[in-house]
Enzyme design. Structure first.
Site, PDB file in Angstrom:
ATOM      1  N   SER A   1      97.154  80.586 -25.649  1.00 49.92           N
ATOM      2  CA  SER A   1      96.733  81.915 -25.209  1.00 49.92           C
ATOM      3  C   SER A   1      96.606  82.859 -26.410  1.00 49.92           C
ATOM      4  CB  SER A   1      97.716  82.442 -24.162  1.00 49.92           C
ATOM      5  OG  SER A   1      97.155  83.514 -23.445  1.00 49.92           O
TER       6      SER A   1
ATOM      7  N   ASP B   1      92.317  77.522 -14.750  1.00 47.12           N
ATOM      8  CA  ASP B   1      92.813  78.708 -15.457  1.00 47.12           C
ATOM      9  C   ASP B   1      92.144  79.965 -14.896  1.00 47.12           C
ATOM     10  OD1 ASP B   1      93.560  80.688 -17.307  1.00 47.12           O
ATOM     11  OD2 ASP B   1      93.516  79.289 -18.982  1.00 47.12           O
TER      12      ASP B   1
ATOM     13  N   HIS C   1      96.641  78.449 -16.277  1.00 48.42           N
ATOM     14  CA  HIS C   1      96.745  78.973 -17.644  1.00 48.42           C
ATOM     15  C   HIS C   1      98.037  78.545 -18.336  1.00 48.42           C
ATOM     16  CE1 HIS C   1      95.814  81.630 -20.959  1.00 48.42           C
ATOM     17  NE2 HIS C   1      96.982  82.249 -20.832  1.00 48.42           N
TER      18      HIS C   1
END
Length: 337
Positions: free
Chosen positions: A148, A278, A306
């Site tokens: 991320s 995601d 995610h």
């Protein structure tokens, strides 16, 4: 995110041998304290030692296991509002002969937090480079992993410091122009139009908002007790003002597409891992990276959101291990030619 906290019940009830009555009382009254005990236990169980390093007046907190050897060291960068211990669920399945380093990102957990610091992606890349130099990690090239926000930082780091990196793993990284807009990015556009920056889904302030965030980040639908949700929120609330400052730095024009702007400079062998479901950063970002990074390997995980590291820790570890092994085999073959 903190999805692996669910394992706390098994740890507290069995492995730690805490008396049931004491556990239940602690669970009801001090859920945040139990969460900290959970991470402390798993760090000890997995041999991850908490350490500190300094670069000038700036302090970094990190955990490590093992020592540099024949294989490349592995540096792992966590995501927004997380911490070094989020990697424990993956560390559990990584070979014990790997030298592992998990650092708290700038402003997070035990690493220095300053209102004057630059929390843009480039600012964080600068700090991570300082950390790498402070522990001498770049005396040899190392494998860099980021997820991320940490994936954004890792990718830009690899582009700006190519001589430090032997290989790269990006897990659902931020910082791209995604062909398909995710649920979260649509949410952000709505906030921009309304001018409301107090309802960012990744910065919960109640147990209900915490549950919403976990649903957004995870494909798997866990039924989490209110006490655990409250504990997770209690741990985060003192830091929410910082998280909001950090978030604004990340969505600023300076950082929003940092990885997109630097991906064509990445020369290290690269692996992309993404959860197909995601909802935070759409999986279409994998195609963007594959089109710009020569020869990169793309792994799309079915039934995964995610929070790849938390939802699929064993698979994540296997993919990384296999990737590193394949690179080692290629290197060995070149030596024998």
């Amino acid at each position: 995110m903190d999805l692996d906290v669910l394992n706390m019940f098994l740890v507290a009830g069995g492995t730690l041998l805490v008396p049931i009555l004491a556990f239940v009382t602690s669970f009801l009254l001090w859920p945040a304290a139990l969460i900290k005990i959970y991470y402390w236990y798993w760090r000890r169980a997995l041999g991850m030692q908490v350490k500190f390093s300094s670069y000038g007046n700036y302090k970094f907190c990190y955990t490590s296991r093992g020592k540099p050897g024949n294989k490349a060291s592995v540096l792992m960068l966590h995501g927004f509002s997380a911490h070094k211990d989020m990697w424990l669920s993956v560390v559990k399945f990584l070979p014990k002969n790997l030298h592992l380093v998990c650092v708290d990102m700038p402003g997070h957990e035990g690493t220095t937090r300053s209102a004057l610091d630059d929390y843009s992606i480039c600012g964080q890349v600068k700090r991570i480079h300082q950390f790498v130099e402070s522990i001498g990690l770049n005396k040899r090239t190392f494998h860099l992993v980021g997820t991320s926000m940490g994936g954004n930082v890792a990718g830009v780091y690899a582009a700006q410091h190519p001589t430090d990196i032997s290989s790269l793993t990006l897990i659902c990284p931020a910082g791209l122009m995604y062909p398909t807009e995710s649920k979260f990015l649509k949410h952000l556009k709505g906030l921009e139009k309304s001018g409301d920056d107090q309802r960012i889904l990744l910065i919960p302030s109640t147990a209900g908002e915490m549950e919403d965030m976990l649903r957004l980040c995870s494909f798997v639908r866990f039924k989490i007790p209110q006490q655990v949700l409250q504990g997770l929120v209690d741990v985060r609330i003192p830091h929410n003002e910082f998280y909001r400052q950090l978030f604004m730095a990340l969505v600023n024009e300076k950082s929003r597409h940092s990885l997109q702007e630097n991906m064509n400079k990445i020369v290290a062998p690269t692996q992309i891992i993404w959860g197909k479901q995601d909802q935070v950063l759409d999986v279409s970002g994998a195609e963007v990276l594959a089109g710009s990074i020569r020869g990169c390997q793309v792994e799309i995980l079915e039934n995964c959101g995610h929070s790849v590291v938390m939802e699929r820790p064993r698979k994540s570890a296997k993919l990384m291990t296999d990737f590193l092994s394949s690179l080692q085999s290629t290197e060995n073959n070149k030596k024998h030619e």
